[in-house]
Design an enzyme around this catalytic site. Structure first.
Site, PDB file in Angstrom:
ATOM      1  N   HIS A 176      -5.592 -21.434   9.697  1.00 24.75           N
ATOM      2  CA  HIS A 176      -6.949 -21.860   9.356  1.00 24.75           C
ATOM      3  C   HIS A 176      -7.769 -20.712   8.758  1.00 24.75           C
ATOM      4  O   HIS A 176      -8.428 -20.882   7.727  1.00 24.75           O
ATOM      5  CB  HIS A 176      -7.692 -22.436  10.560  1.00 24.75           C
ATOM      6  CG  HIS A 176      -9.142 -22.616  10.262  1.00 24.75           C
ATOM      7  ND1 HIS A 176      -9.616 -23.641   9.478  1.00 24.75           N
ATOM      8  CD2 HIS A 176     -10.216 -21.831  10.547  1.00 24.75           C
ATOM      9  CE1 HIS A 176     -10.916 -23.505   9.315  1.00 24.75           C
ATOM     10  NE2 HIS A 176     -11.315 -22.420   9.957  1.00 24.75           N
TER      11      HIS A 176
ATOM     12  N   CYS B  26     -12.921 -28.539   6.535  1.00 25.58           N
ATOM     13  CA  CYS B  26     -11.671 -27.882   6.129  1.00 25.58           C
ATOM     14  C   CYS B  26     -10.532 -28.894   6.089  1.00 25.58           C
ATOM     15  O   CYS B  26     -10.438 -29.769   6.948  1.00 25.58           O
ATOM     16  CB  CYS B  26     -11.345 -26.772   7.126  1.00 25.58           C
ATOM     17  SG  CYS B  26      -9.829 -25.873   6.744  1.00 25.58           S
TER      18      CYS B  26
ATOM     19  N   ASP C 227      -8.046  -7.075   0.724  1.00 23.06           N
ATOM     20  CA  ASP C 227      -7.054  -7.369   1.766  1.00 23.06           C
ATOM     21  C   ASP C 227      -7.653  -6.954   3.094  1.00 23.06           C
ATOM     22  O   ASP C 227      -8.506  -6.057   3.151  1.00 23.06           O
ATOM     23  CB  ASP C 227      -5.757  -6.587   1.565  1.00 23.06           C
ATOM     24  CG  ASP C 227      -5.887  -5.177   2.119  1.00 23.06           C
ATOM     25  OD1 ASP C 227      -6.546  -4.343   1.470  1.00 23.06           O
ATOM     26  OD2 ASP C 227      -5.375  -4.911   3.230  1.00 23.06           O
TER      27      ASP C 227
ATOM     28  N   ASP D 266       0.855  -1.174   0.000  1.00 26.79           N
ATOM     29  CA  ASP D 266       0.000   0.000   0.000  1.00 26.79           C
ATOM     30  C   ASP D 266       0.900   1.236   0.000  1.00 26.79           C
ATOM     31  O   ASP D 266       2.128   1.131   0.023  1.00 26.79           O
ATOM     32  CB  ASP D 266      -0.956  -0.024   1.190  1.00 26.79           C
ATOM     33  CG  ASP D 266      -0.233   0.110   2.504  1.00 26.79           C
ATOM     34  OD1 ASP D 266       0.997   0.282   2.505  1.00 26.79           O
ATOM     35  OD2 ASP D 266      -0.888   0.032   3.549  1.00 26.79           O
TER      36      ASP D 266
ATOM     37  N   CYS E 173      -6.567 -27.976  10.580  1.00 31.21           N
ATOM     38  CA  CYS E 173      -7.702 -28.891  10.749  1.00 31.21           C
ATOM     39  C   CYS E 173      -7.306 -30.353  10.528  1.00 31.21           C
ATOM     40  O   CYS E 173      -7.936 -31.254  11.084  1.00 31.21           O
ATOM     41  CB  CYS E 173      -8.847 -28.473   9.826  1.00 31.21           C
ATOM     42  SG  CYS E 173      -9.634 -26.936  10.402  1.00 31.21           S
TER      43      CYS E 173
ATOM     44  N   CYS F 125      -7.227 -27.793   5.852  1.00 31.64           N
ATOM     45  CA  CYS F 125      -5.985 -27.038   6.049  1.00 31.64           C
ATOM     46  C   CYS F 125      -5.080 -27.786   7.027  1.00 31.64           C
ATOM     47  O   CYS F 125      -5.500 -28.726   7.699  1.00 31.64           O
ATOM     48  CB  CYS F 125      -6.279 -25.617   6.552  1.00 31.64           C
ATOM     49  SG  CYS F 125      -6.632 -25.493   8.324  1.00 31.64           S
TER      50      CYS F 125
END
Lengths: 373, 373
Positions: free
Chosen positions: B339, B308, B270, B96, B313, B310
């Protein structure tokens, strides 16, 4: 008479002076000794994922019975299927007995022959640990190696108090042995005390080794005494321990004390030092200790340690790690922890090789010159 | 006349109502849009190693010019070889402009046509950011996408102030464009402002898009206004933007706002929300939000989200993560961050598939029923 299969089996592969190269088989895998054990106080090596702990070369981690008894509670860990599954770590685990933390962290209530009453450091709640309770908790946690509940004596301490604690620690160890049923699943190690009194160390060793346990811890050292005093007492301690069982010097993790311990016949060590120093921006390197906060590292794009091939040194510069630590980014503590633990794992691996080659004294002298030079 | 090669190239693959499925090519790889960009404020996604950020499905990360300008300083990052090498992340990065932080974090000094004087939130030192300085810093950081220096208007704000800031933001964008030389290496996106005034949003869009930049950010939303007001203004904003360029709604990361943004034609988002909530023990799951500190999770050995896959998980229970968060262990923040970021990456992937299949509205309705039901 048939001997029951024990949870651990220790094999002495080589000796070099008093230094020992061994192999300790456990239900979750074989540990090459001498070994340094990273500490995962609350069932986590601080800031580091278990895969990263394994990748940096850790063979076994330690977890703290006192902390896990208070939070989340050992019944939760039991229901989870034990510590290995709870914390996603499938290599060996050792739990301490809670004794050291009761005497150092908690608001100490009353020590009786039965056990210790104390107030939790978390919420002030009244709690009790005894030999039987410590074993119950450690059985629930399910570590490969568990420790007898002992009375850890501070430094300095008067002889009458140390004498009394040697007796109590021995009686508590007997009760721990009686309380621990499943010796095929978990090995119970005894702990010798005796403060800085050589004769009390010998008495403690005699009483604890009489229990014929599969390994022995040396407690009550590295508690504030001068290092030379510790090394002198350590000589006494290792002389009294059987050669066929592993010896664990509790709470020691500085490079000098590790090598001095190995040279006196110690096989196992643990300490929060490498991860605590990491969180404070301090690295152990082949060129000596390094404080990453120093301004001199601001534009230093070399790795923490040019001789290290750990994840951190392969991928990050001193400049970046300094930035993270100065900025309070947790990733900085994680990267430094990975490096420091890898450094000690590497130091132990080199020590093992040196012992095998009968060159431990020269290795130790070279290391001291480079690190502390 | 030969057109210079630009740093980014945007291709619109499909539309479904106003929702868009696109592909943004950058010097460090291709980004499938709509995309959520995790925030690495200080050149690190808090608590998460870059390999883990990549493994959870993040295509691009954002870093903050204001923070890196103050610490470690952009010249350090330039010497390191740029942000990608500094932070060990070889996928795309967006920085940014520093505008938002100057107006929200710093002790604001004086806003002039030249730029903004302010006092650092770190050490109180007097600093200056201007369009030219922001571009100089962002050139040194070397992100694939950089943002024009804008004046971010708070909510609520009076019309005369917003009018003035629309003009200044447009003049500053021109100066940013003039100051940015290497458009093949880094793409400069403009930012539209205009507060909650539809006509000022149109005016800002007209003035910024007249610069023919390779992408456009929508600033000054999600700054405290009611969500319905934000969505109304967002309709106005996206109507004024060219279809062939990517549109980036800055600072938005709640699941509802992401899907509402996509349905209005936004391509990029974002927000610190998923990682900040993680550090506070809050998880986003397919069944809705979850506070892991709740006592009900103490003995819950299921994963955070049964749907999930991931890292978190696959390997850890709610019980363990609750224990880590309650114990203040950094690993808890890391596991929850992984997660939550994976959840948003997955949400975006499902949104892309839904748009391709012309089923975005139904997908959005189903998600809202399950998540907020």
């Amino acid at each position: 008479m048939k001997t029951m299969k024990q949870a651990v089996d220790f094999e002495l592969l080589a000796v070099d002076g008093a230094a020992r190269r061994g192999r300790l088989a456990t239900p979750h895998g074989v540990i090459e000794t001498p070994v340094f054990m990273p500490v995962g106080t609350q069932a986590a090596v601080k800031a580091v994922k278990p895969e990263d702990v394994a990748a940096l070369g850790a063979q076994i981690v330690l977890a703290n019975t006192y902390h896990l008894f208070l939070r989340p509670g050992h019944e939760i860990v039991r229901q989870a299927g034990g510590l290995h599954r709870f914390m996603n770590w499938d290599r060996p685990i050792l739990t301490d007995s809670g004794g050291f933390q009761v005497f150092s962290l908690a608001a100490l209530g009353k020590i009786t022959e039965d056990g210790v009453r104390f107030a939790s450091h978390i919420d002030g709640s009244k709690q009790m640990l005894s030999p039987e309770k410590s074993i119950e908790v450690q059985n629930a946690l399910g570590a490969d190696i568990i420790m007898a509940f002992d009375e850890c004596v501070p430094y300095p301490a008067e002889r009458p108090y140390v004498e009394a604690s040697v007796g109590r620690t021995a009686r508590w160890a007997e009760r721990c042995k009686a309380a621990h049923a499943d010796t095929e699943r978990q090995a119970l190690f005894g702990i010798m005390q005796g403060g800085m009194f050589a004769d009390l160390r010998r008495e403690s060793a005699a009483r604890i080794t009489a229990l014929d346990l599969p390994g022995y811890g040396i407690g009550g050292l590295s508690v504030g005494e001068p290092k030379e005093l510790m090394y002198g007492i350590l000589d006494v301690c290792t002389d009294c321990l059987p050669t066929g069982k592993p010896r664990y010097l509790m709470g020691v993790g500085s490079p000098d004390a590790l090598l001095e311990g190995i040279s006196r016949g110690i096989d196992m060590f643990d300490c929060v030092l490498p991860t605590r120093e990491a969180r404070h921006g301090k690295a152990m390197t082949s060129l000596g200790p390094l404080n990453i906060r120093n301004a001199g590292h601001a534009a230093d794009f070399s790795p923490l340690d040019p001789a290290c091939d750990c994840y951190t040194c392969r991928n990050y510069s001193r400049s970046y790690i300094r930035h993270l630590i100065k900025s309070g980014e947790m990733l900085g503590a994680a990267l430094l922890s990975i490096h420091n633990l890898a450094f000690l794992a590497g130091l132990m691996a080199k020590a093992r090789t040196a012992i095998e080659g009968g060159a431990f004294d020269a290795f130790k002298a070279d290391f001291f010159a480079a690190y502390y030079g």
